[in-house]
Design a protein around this motif. Structure first.
Motif, short mmCIF file in Angstrom:
data_model
loop_
_atom_site.label_atom_id
_atom_site.label_comp_id
_atom_site.label_asym_id
_atom_site.label_seq_id
_atom_site.Cartn_x
_atom_site.Cartn_y
_atom_site.Cartn_z
N ASP A 1 0.85 -1.19 0.00
CA ASP A 1 0.00 0.00 0.00
C ASP A 1 0.88 1.24 0.00
O ASP A 1 1.39 1.66 1.04
CB ASP A 1 -0.91 -0.02 1.23
CG ASP A 1 -1.98 1.07 1.17
OD1 ASP A 1 -1.85 1.97 0.32
OD2 ASP A 1 -2.93 1.02 1.97
N GLN A 2 1.07 1.83 -1.17
CA GLN A 2 1.95 2.97 -1.31
C GLN A 2 1.29 4.29 -0.92
O GLN A 2 1.95 5.31 -0.88
CB GLN A 2 2.45 3.06 -2.76
CG GLN A 2 3.21 1.83 -3.22
CD GLN A 2 4.46 1.59 -2.39
OE1 GLN A 2 5.23 2.50 -2.13
NE2 GLN A 2 4.66 0.35 -1.97
N SER A 3 -0.03 4.26 -0.65
CA SER A 3 -0.74 5.50 -0.32
C SER A 3 -0.59 5.88 1.14
O SER A 3 -0.96 6.98 1.54
CB SER A 3 -2.22 5.37 -0.67
OG SER A 3 -2.84 4.39 0.16
N VAL A 4 -0.08 4.96 1.98
CA VAL A 4 0.04 5.21 3.42
C VAL A 4 1.51 5.28 3.80
O VAL A 4 2.28 4.37 3.50
CB VAL A 4 -0.67 4.12 4.25
CG1 VAL A 4 -0.52 4.40 5.74
CG2 VAL A 4 -2.15 4.04 3.87
N VAL A 5 1.89 6.35 4.49
CA VAL A 5 3.24 6.50 5.01
C VAL A 5 3.15 6.33 6.53
O VAL A 5 2.54 7.16 7.22
CB VAL A 5 3.84 7.88 4.66
CG1 VAL A 5 5.28 7.96 5.17
CG2 VAL A 5 3.79 8.12 3.16
N LEU A 6 3.74 5.26 7.04
CA LEU A 6 3.65 4.94 8.46
C LEU A 6 4.87 5.47 9.20
O LEU A 6 6.01 5.22 8.80
CB LEU A 6 3.54 3.42 8.65
CG LEU A 6 3.44 2.92 10.09
CD1 LEU A 6 2.17 3.45 10.75
CD2 LEU A 6 3.46 1.40 10.12
N HIS A 7 4.63 6.19 10.28
CA HIS A 7 5.69 6.72 11.13
C HIS A 7 5.53 6.12 12.52
O HIS A 7 4.43 6.13 13.08
CB HIS A 7 5.61 8.25 11.23
CG HIS A 7 5.55 8.95 9.91
ND1 HIS A 7 6.68 9.38 9.24
CD2 HIS A 7 4.48 9.29 9.14
CE1 HIS A 7 6.31 9.97 8.11
NE2 HIS A 7 5.00 9.92 8.02
N ILE A 8 6.60 5.63 13.09
CA ILE A 8 6.58 5.11 14.45
C ILE A 8 7.25 6.14 15.35
O ILE A 8 8.41 6.53 15.11
CB ILE A 8 7.31 3.76 14.54
CG1 ILE A 8 6.63 2.73 13.64
CG2 ILE A 8 7.34 3.26 15.99
CD1 ILE A 8 7.36 1.40 13.57
N GLY A 9 6.52 6.59 16.36
CA GLY A 9 7.09 7.62 17.22
C GLY A 9 6.09 8.10 18.26
O GLY A 9 4.99 7.55 18.41
N ASP A 10 6.47 9.13 18.96
CA ASP A 10 5.75 9.66 20.12
C ASP A 10 5.20 11.04 19.78
O ASP A 10 5.94 11.93 19.38
CB ASP A 10 6.72 9.75 21.30
CG ASP A 10 6.04 10.11 22.61
OD1 ASP A 10 4.92 10.65 22.59
OD2 ASP A 10 6.65 9.84 23.66
N GLN A 11 3.89 11.23 19.95
CA GLN A 11 3.30 12.52 19.61
C GLN A 11 3.70 13.64 20.57
O GLN A 11 3.46 14.81 20.28
CB GLN A 11 1.77 12.42 19.55
CG GLN A 11 1.07 12.30 20.90
CD GLN A 11 -0.43 12.36 20.76
OE1 GLN A 11 -1.10 11.34 20.87
NE2 GLN A 11 -0.99 13.55 20.51
N SER A 12 4.31 13.29 21.68
CA SER A 12 4.80 14.31 22.61
C SER A 12 6.27 14.61 22.39
O SER A 12 6.89 15.31 23.20
CB SER A 12 4.56 13.88 24.06
OG SER A 12 5.32 12.72 24.39
N SER A 13 6.84 14.12 21.30
CA SER A 13 8.24 14.35 20.97
C SER A 13 8.33 15.30 19.78
O SER A 13 7.85 14.98 18.68
CB SER A 13 8.94 13.03 20.62
OG SER A 13 10.17 13.25 19.96
N ALA A 14 8.97 16.45 19.98
CA ALA A 14 9.15 17.39 18.86
C ALA A 14 9.99 16.77 17.76
O ALA A 14 9.76 17.02 16.58
CB ALA A 14 9.80 18.68 19.38
N VAL A 15 10.96 15.94 18.13
CA VAL A 15 11.82 15.29 17.14
C VAL A 15 10.99 14.38 16.23
O VAL A 15 11.14 14.40 15.00
CB VAL A 15 12.94 14.50 17.82
CG1 VAL A 15 13.72 13.68 16.80
CG2 VAL A 15 13.87 15.45 18.57
#
Length: 315
Positions: free
Chosen positions: A155-169
Motif C-alpha cells: 500500500d503505497q498510499s500510506v506513510v507509516l511513522h513510528i514515534g511519540d506525539q509528545s516528541s518534537a523530534v
C-alpha cells in the motif's frame, strides 16, 4: 411513438441536470456519456448519513461513525476539501498538488477490537481516485505498527511513522517526510491532555491555510480517567498503563493540571480569541513552547471533539 423519460432524481437536480430522452437508446447515451458541465461528485458528499453508509460498507475496524458520530463533523469540514480536490482532478489540467489531499492521523488504532487500520480504510474510501490521497499515520506502539506495515507493504498510499506525539523530534520527522503542509491533521492518539496540547501547538503551523485540525476523544482525555492508547513504546517494551487523568468536571486532571477542554475554553475566551482570530499560546502554561499565536479562523466544539479551521492566507 417514442419512449419519453425524465431524469428528475435528487442526484440529477443537484447537478443541474434535467434530461428528456425520446428513445431508450438516447437515454442510455445520455447516462453513459460524460457531461462537460456537470459538477464532479462523490456519493458521500451528499450528507453525513451517506458518509456513514460509506464507512459502514468499507470497514468495521473504526468507531468513528458508530458511538462517536464523527461523520457529522467529518462531512462538515472534510467535504469541502474533497470537493476542491475533486474539481481539480476532474478538470484534467490542474497541477497534481491541487488534486492532492495530504492527511496526517495520529493513532493507527492498535487498541481497536477489530484490529488497527480502520481509519486508513475509511479515509482511502473518502478520498478515492481521481483524488490523490497522501496519508500519513503516526503510531507509538512499534510492535503493532510494524506488524500492520508487514501486512500492507504494497500500500503505497500510506506513510507509516513510528514515534511519540509528545516528541518534537518525532513530529518534525513527519513534517520533513511530508515536505509540504497538511490539509488535515487528526489527533486520535494517546488521549492525554498534555499530549493533545503539545501536538496541536507544535503542528498547527504545518496545516495549510483553510486546512483543518481535529482533536478527537476530548471526553476521554478530560472527563474520564481512561487508560491511554499507548500500550508499548517504540522498542516493543511494555510500559506502565498510564491514564488520561480526566475527572467528572472535565477541567482539571487528577493531578490538578488543566485538561484539554480547559485549555480550549481559555483559548476561546473573548479576551484571548476575540476579533483577532488567533489562539494565544502561553509558555509554561500551554507546554514547553515559546509564546506564539496560532491563526485560527473558526473553532467548532462537538460533544467529543474540537475542530480548528486555519485562517486563509487572504483573510
Amino acid at each position: 411513438a417514442g419512449l419519453w423519460v425524465m431524469l428528475n432524481s435528487a442526484h440529477a437536480r443537484r447537478r443541474g441536470l434535467l434530461v428528456v430522452a425520446s428513445t431508450v437508446v438516447e437515454l442510455l447515451q445520455v447516462l453513459l456519456l460524460p457531461c462537460a458541465t456537470c459538477e464532479p461528485w462523490m456519493p458521500w458528499l451528499e450528507s453525513p448519513r451517506a458518509l456513514k453508509a460509506l464507512v459502514d460498507r468499507t470497514t468495521n475496524r473504526t468507531d468513528k461513525t458508530t458511538h462517536h458520530n464523527y461523520q457529522l463533523m467529518y462531512h462538515r469540514y472534510l467535504a469541502p476539501i474533497a470537493l476542491r480536490a475533486l474539481r481539480a482532478a476532474s478538470s484534467g489540467s490542474r497541477p497534481q498538488e491541487e488534486r492532492t489531499v495530504r492527511l496526517l492521523e495520529i493513532g493507527l488504532g492498535c487498541k481497536m477490537p477489530g484490529g488497527p487500520g480502520g481509519s486508513m480504510a475509511m479515509f482511502k474510501a473518502m478520498f478515492a481516485p481521481p483524488i490523490l490521497l497522501e496519508l500519513h499515520v503516526l503510531e507509538f506502539d512499534g510492535r503493532c505498527a510494524r506488524a500492520w506495515a508487514a501486512r500492507h507493504n504494497r500500500d503505497q498510499s500510506v506513510v507509516l511513522h513510528i514515534g511519540d506525539q509528545s516528541s518534537a523530534v518525532d513530529l518534525d520527522r513527519i513534517v520533513a517526510a511530508a515536505r509540504r503542509p497538511f490539509h488535515v491533521i487528526i489527533d486520535d492518539g494517546s488521549h492525554m491532555s498534555p499530549h493533545q496540547r503539545f501536538t496541536f501547538v507544535h503542528m498547527a503551523e504545518h496545516v495549510l491555510p483553510g486546512g483543518v485540525y481535529f482533536i478527537e476523544d476530548l471526553s476521554a482525555s478530560s472527563c474520564v480517567d481512561y487508560v491511554i492508547n499507548a500500550p508499548e513504546d517504540t522498542t516493543g517494551k511494555r510500559r506502565s498503563k498510564l491514564r488520561t487523568g480526566g475527572t467528572a468536571g472535565c477541567l482539571r486532571r487528577t493531578d490538578g493540571s488543566r485538561t484539554m477542554w480547559a485549555t480550549i475554553t481559555e483559548w476561546l475566551s473573548p479576551d484571548a480569541f476575540g476579533e483577532h482570530r488567533a489562539l494565544r499560546v502561553h509558555p509554561g502554561v500551554d507546554g514547553p513552547h515559546a509564546a506564539a499565536t496560532i491563526p485560527v479562523n473558526h473553532v467548532a466544539i462537538f460533544p467529543k471533539a474540537a475542530v480548528f479551521v486555519m485562517t486563509e492566507s487572504d483573510d
